[in-house]
Design an enzyme around this catalytic site. Structure first.
Site, short mmCIF file in Angstrom:
data_model
loop_
_atom_site.label_atom_id
_atom_site.label_comp_id
_atom_site.label_asym_id
_atom_site.label_seq_id
_atom_site.Cartn_x
_atom_site.Cartn_y
_atom_site.Cartn_z
N ASP A 92 0.88 -1.16 0.00
CA ASP A 92 0.00 0.00 0.00
C ASP A 92 0.92 1.21 0.00
OD1 ASP A 92 -1.69 2.11 0.54
OD2 ASP A 92 -2.43 1.32 2.46
N LYS B 237 2.79 11.11 -3.44
CA LYS B 237 1.73 10.43 -4.20
C LYS B 237 0.89 11.42 -5.00
CE LYS B 237 -1.83 6.88 -3.42
NZ LYS B 237 -2.36 5.98 -2.38
N GLU C 233 -7.16 0.23 -4.61
CA GLU C 233 -7.19 0.13 -3.15
C GLU C 233 -8.51 -0.44 -2.61
OE1 GLU C 233 -6.03 4.07 -1.96
OE2 GLU C 233 -4.01 3.80 -2.75
N ASP D 171 -12.97 5.10 2.43
CA ASP D 171 -11.55 5.21 2.76
C ASP D 171 -11.19 6.63 3.17
OD1 ASP D 171 -8.77 5.38 2.84
OD2 ASP D 171 -8.45 4.24 0.99
MG MG Z 1 -4.66 4.74 2.22
#
Ligand code: MG
Ligand code: ADP
Length: 614
Positions: free
Chosen positions: A10, A72, A170, A192
Site C-alpha cells: 500500500d 503520491k 485500493e 476510505d
Molecule cells: Mg490509504
C-alpha cells in the site's frame, strides 16, 4: 518470519506498508518494535544520505527544506494538473521536456532534481528492505487514478527493484482482505478516509470478480484536516497565528493535535499539550482538555462532506444505500468512533472493522499477489481495457467490438461476409480509440484471412473474434464457417500510447461526439446508397424489360438525385433522396422477388405480386 519473495504494498499519501501471505494468511511486515506503517516521507541530507520513514519525518522538524511529504499527489501529473498541490508542497517543482516531447515533473530538493517516480521508489525501497528484499510486488492505487498515475506507480516499483505483478485498486484490495470475493456476488461500498484524502467506491462482485462501478471523493479531506481543526482551537487560545512561517512551532502543534485526536478514538477526553523549551525561542507551554463530543462537533461538517461524496458515488453506480451488501472501512481516520457511527447510519448496516483500517489495503494486495504467484485460486480479474478496440468497416467507420473499461479477459465476436463475388481473402484493419472514424483512432494493425473458397458475394461467413487477455494483449482470430479457413494474429494494444494521448483520445471523443455521429451517419448513408444503386443496376439488367417506361424514368431520375446527394454532406437531403429512390425501385424489387420465388418453387407466375399495381 521467513523472507517473502512476493509482497503486496500500500503506497499511501501519508503511510506505506507491505504485507505477504504466510501459511495461507496475509500478515503485515512489522519492524522490531512492532510498527508496520512507514511514513511516506523522505529527507535528503547534505552529505548525500537519504532517510525514509519515521526518521525522515522527525527530521522534518529541524530541516523542512530537505524533507518531502505527499509524493503520491505528484505521481503521473503534469504542472497543469497541479493547483492546490503546489501551495502545499514547499519545494520548487519544475517541468522538463524530454527529447521526444513528453513532459516530466521534477522536484527540486537541495540543489538536485527528482522525479515523482524516483521519490516514490525511495519509499518503496524502504518498504522492500523491511520485508527482506522480495523481488515481486503488487502495488495498490486509488480507484480514481488514471492511466498515467498507474503507469508512474508501476515505474516507481520498477525503479525500486520490483517486478510489478499488478497494479490493483485500493478498494478492491480492501474487499479482498475481508475475503468478500468468497461471497461470489453482491455489492460492496468502500469508505476510505486516510491522512490527506478521502474516497468512496462502489464495487460489484460477480463470479468472484470485482469491478469498480463508481468512485468519488475529495483529494483534500482527511485526518490532517481534523488535526488542523484542533490546532486552530489551541492556536486561538494561545494567541498564535497559524499563518506563521515558524515551521518548528507548527510541527509541534500538529503533533500535539494528532496525539489528541488519536487518544480521543479510545478515550472520552484527552489533553492537548504542547511544551517547547530550548532553542532560540522563549519557552512555550500550553495544555487543555478536549472532550470527544467537542471533537465530534468540530469534524462533523467534514464527515457530512464525505457522506455527500458517498451519495454521489452511489448515484453514479445507480445504487441505493440499502442495496449495498457489505461496507468496508479503510484508512487510519476510520478508527474515529464518530466516523464509524455515521457511516453505519448512512448505509444502514454495520461496517466491517475486524482488520486494522490502515493495514487492510496492504493485506488485500498481499492476497492478490499470492493469487497471482501461487495459482492457488482462479485469477481474480481486476483490470479493464483502457480504450475501445474495433475493426474498420466501409468508409472508415470503426465498428467497436470491445468497449473501454470492459474487464479483462474480454472476448467479443462479430460476423462479416464478403462484398464481391469470388472474394478469397478478407482484410481487416484494427483500431483503438473512442472516436467513430478510423482517422481519429489509433491504427493497431492489419489482419488478413485468406484461403476462402470462391463463393458468390454475401455467401461467405467470417466470424471475427477479439480476445484481450489478462495482460491487455489483443489476439484477433477469424474463421470462415463454410470452408473452415482460419487465421490468428496477436496485436499489442495500449503500448506505445502515452497517457496524455489516452486522455486526449477520451476527451476528443466526448467533445466531438456530435460531429463524429454526423460523419458516421453520412458514411453509412453513402454506403447504403452505393449498395442500393448497384443492386438496382443488377436488377434492371435482369428484369428491366418488365417495367413500364414511367417506372424506368422514375428510377433513373431518383437514382441521379441520390448520386448527387451522396456527393454532398447534407444528411437530411441524403436521407430523403434515399427514400425517394427506394420508392421508385419498389416495383423492380417486387419483380425480382417474384423471380426468386419462381425459381425456387417453380411457380407459374400466378398469384405473383403485380409490379404495375404497386
Ligand atoms: Mg490509504
Ligand atoms: P493514507 O492512506 O492517507 O496514507 P492512513 O490510512 O494510514 O493514510 O491514515 C492516516 C491517518 O489516520 C492520519 O491522519 C492519522 O492521524 C489517522 N489515524 C491513525 N490512527 C488513528 C486513530 N486511532 N484515531 C484517529 N485517527 C487516526
Amino acid at each position: 518470519m521467513t523472507n517473502p519473495s512476493v509482497v503486496g504494498i500500500d503506497l499511501g499519501t501519508t503511510f506505506s506498508l507491505a504485507a505477504f501471505v504466510e501459511n495461507g494468511r496475509p500478515v503485515v511486515v512489522r519492524d522490531a518494535t512492532g510498527i508496520a506503517l512507514v511514513p511516506s516521507c523522505i529527507s535528503f541530507h547534505e552529505d548525500g544520505s537519504v532517510l525514509v520513514g519515521s526518521a525522515a519525518k522527525e527530521r522534518a522538524l529541524s530541516d523542512p527544506e530537505h524533507t518531502i511529504f505527499s509524493v503520491k499527489r505528484l505521481m503521473g501529473r503534469t504542472l497543469a494538473d497541479l493547483k492546490k498541490e503546489l501551495e502545499l508542497i514547499p519545494h520548487q517543482i519544475v517541468e522538463r521536456e524530454t527529447a521526444d516531447g513528453r513532459k516530466v515533473l521534477h522536484v527540486k530538493i537541495g540543489g538536485r532534481e527528482y522525479t515523482a517516480e524516483e521519490l516514490s521508489a525511495l519509499i518503496l525501497k524502504e518498504v522492500r528492505t523491511r520485508a527482506g528484499n522480495p523481488t515481486k510486488a503488487v502495488i495498490t492505487v486509488p480507484a480514481y487514478f488514471d492511466d498515467s498515475q498507474r503507469q508512474a506507480t508501476r515505474d516507481a516499483g520498477r525503479i525500486a527493484g520490483f517486478d510489478v505483478l499488478r497494479i490493483v485498486n485500493e478498494p478492491t484490495a480492501a474487499a479482498l482482505a475481508y475475503g468478500l470475493d468468497r461471497r461470489g456476488s453482491g455489492t460492496v461500498a468502500v469508505y476510505d478516509l486516510g491522512g490527506g484524502t478521502f474516497d468512496c467506491s462502489a464495487l460489484s462482485l460477480s463470479d468472484g470478480v470485482f469491478k469498480v462501478l463508481a468512485t468519488n471523493g475529495d483529494t483534500y479531506l482527511g485526518g490532517d484536516d481534523f488535526d488542523r481543526l484542533l490546532m486552530q482551537v489551541a492556536a486561538k487560545e494561545m494567541g498564535i497565528d497559524l499563518a506563521t512561517r515558524d515551521a518548528e512551532l507548527l510541527q509541534h502543534l500538529r503533533d500535539a493535535a494528532e496525539r489528541t485526536k488519536i487518544a480521543l478514538s479510545t478515550y472520552e477526553s484527552a489533553t492537548f499539550a504542547i511544551s517547547i523549551t530550548g532553542g532560540f525561542r522563549p519557552p512555550l507551554a500550553y495544555s487543555r482538555e478536549v472532550t470527544r463530543t467537542e471533537f465530534e462537533e468540530l469534524i462533523k461538517p467534514l464527515i457530512d462532506r464525505s457522506l455527500d461524496r458517498c451519495k454521489a458515488a452511489l448515484r453514479d453506480a445507480q445504487l441505493k444505500p440499502a442495496q449495498v451488501d457489505e461496507v468496508v472501512l479503510v484508512g487510519g481516520s476510520t478508527r474515529i468512533p464518530f466516523v464509524r457511527k455515521r457511516v453505519g447510519e448512512f448505509f444502514g448496516k454495520t461496517p466491517h472493522t475486524g482488520l486494522n483500517p490502515d493495514e487492510v489495503v496492504a493485506l488485500g494486495a498481499a492476497v492478490q499477489a499470492d493469487i497471482l504467484t501461487s495459482g492457488r485460486r482462479d485469477m481474480l480479474l481486476l483490470d479493464v481495457v483502457p480504450l475501445s478496440l474495433g475493426i474498420e468497416t466501409l468508409g472508415g467507420v470503426v465498428d467497436k467490438l470491445i468497449h473501454r473499461n470492459t474487464t479483462v479477459p474480454a472476448r467479443a465476436m462479430t460476423r462479416y461476409t464478403t462484398g464481391v463475388d469470388n472474394q478469397t481473402a478478407i482484410l481487416l484493419n484494427i483500431y483503438q480509440g473512442e472516436r467513430e472514424l478510423t482517422k481519429d483512432c489509433r491504427f493497431l494493425g492489419t489482419f488478413k484471412l485468406s484461403g476462402i473458397p470462391p463463393m458468390p458475394a454475401q455467401f461467405a461467413q467470417v466470424d471475427v473474434t477479439f480476445l484481450v487477455n489478462q495482460d491487455g494483449i489483443l489476439t484477433v482470430s477469424a474463421k470462415e464457417l463454410r470452408s473452415g479457413a482460419q487465421a490468428r494474429v496477436t496485436v499489442q494494444p495500449a503500448h506505445g500510447l502515452t497517457t496524455a494521448e489516452v486522455d486526449q483520445l477520451v476527451n476528443d471523443s466526448i467533445e466531438n461526439a456530435q460531429e463524429d455521429f454526423t460523419a458516421r451517419r453520412l458514411i453509412e448513408l453513402r454506403n447504403k446508397g452505393e449498395n442500393d444503386l448497384r443492386h438496382t443496376e443488377k436488377g434492371l439488367s435482369q428484369a428491366g424489360d418488365k417495367l413500364t417506361q414511367a417506372q424506368h424514368d422514375a428510377i433513373a431520375s431518383t437514382g441521379a438525385a441520390l448520386r448527387t446527394a451522396m456527393a454532398g454532406t447534407d444528411i437530411t437531403a441524403l436521407q430523403e433522396a434515399g427514400m425517394a429512390f427506394a420508392r421508385a425501385t419498389n416495383p423492380l424489387a417486387t419483380l425480382m422477388m417474384n423471380d426468386v420465388l419462381r425459381k425456387r418453387f417453380g411457380g407459374s407466375g400466378e398469384g405473383e405480386l403485380d409490379a404495375e399495381k404497386l
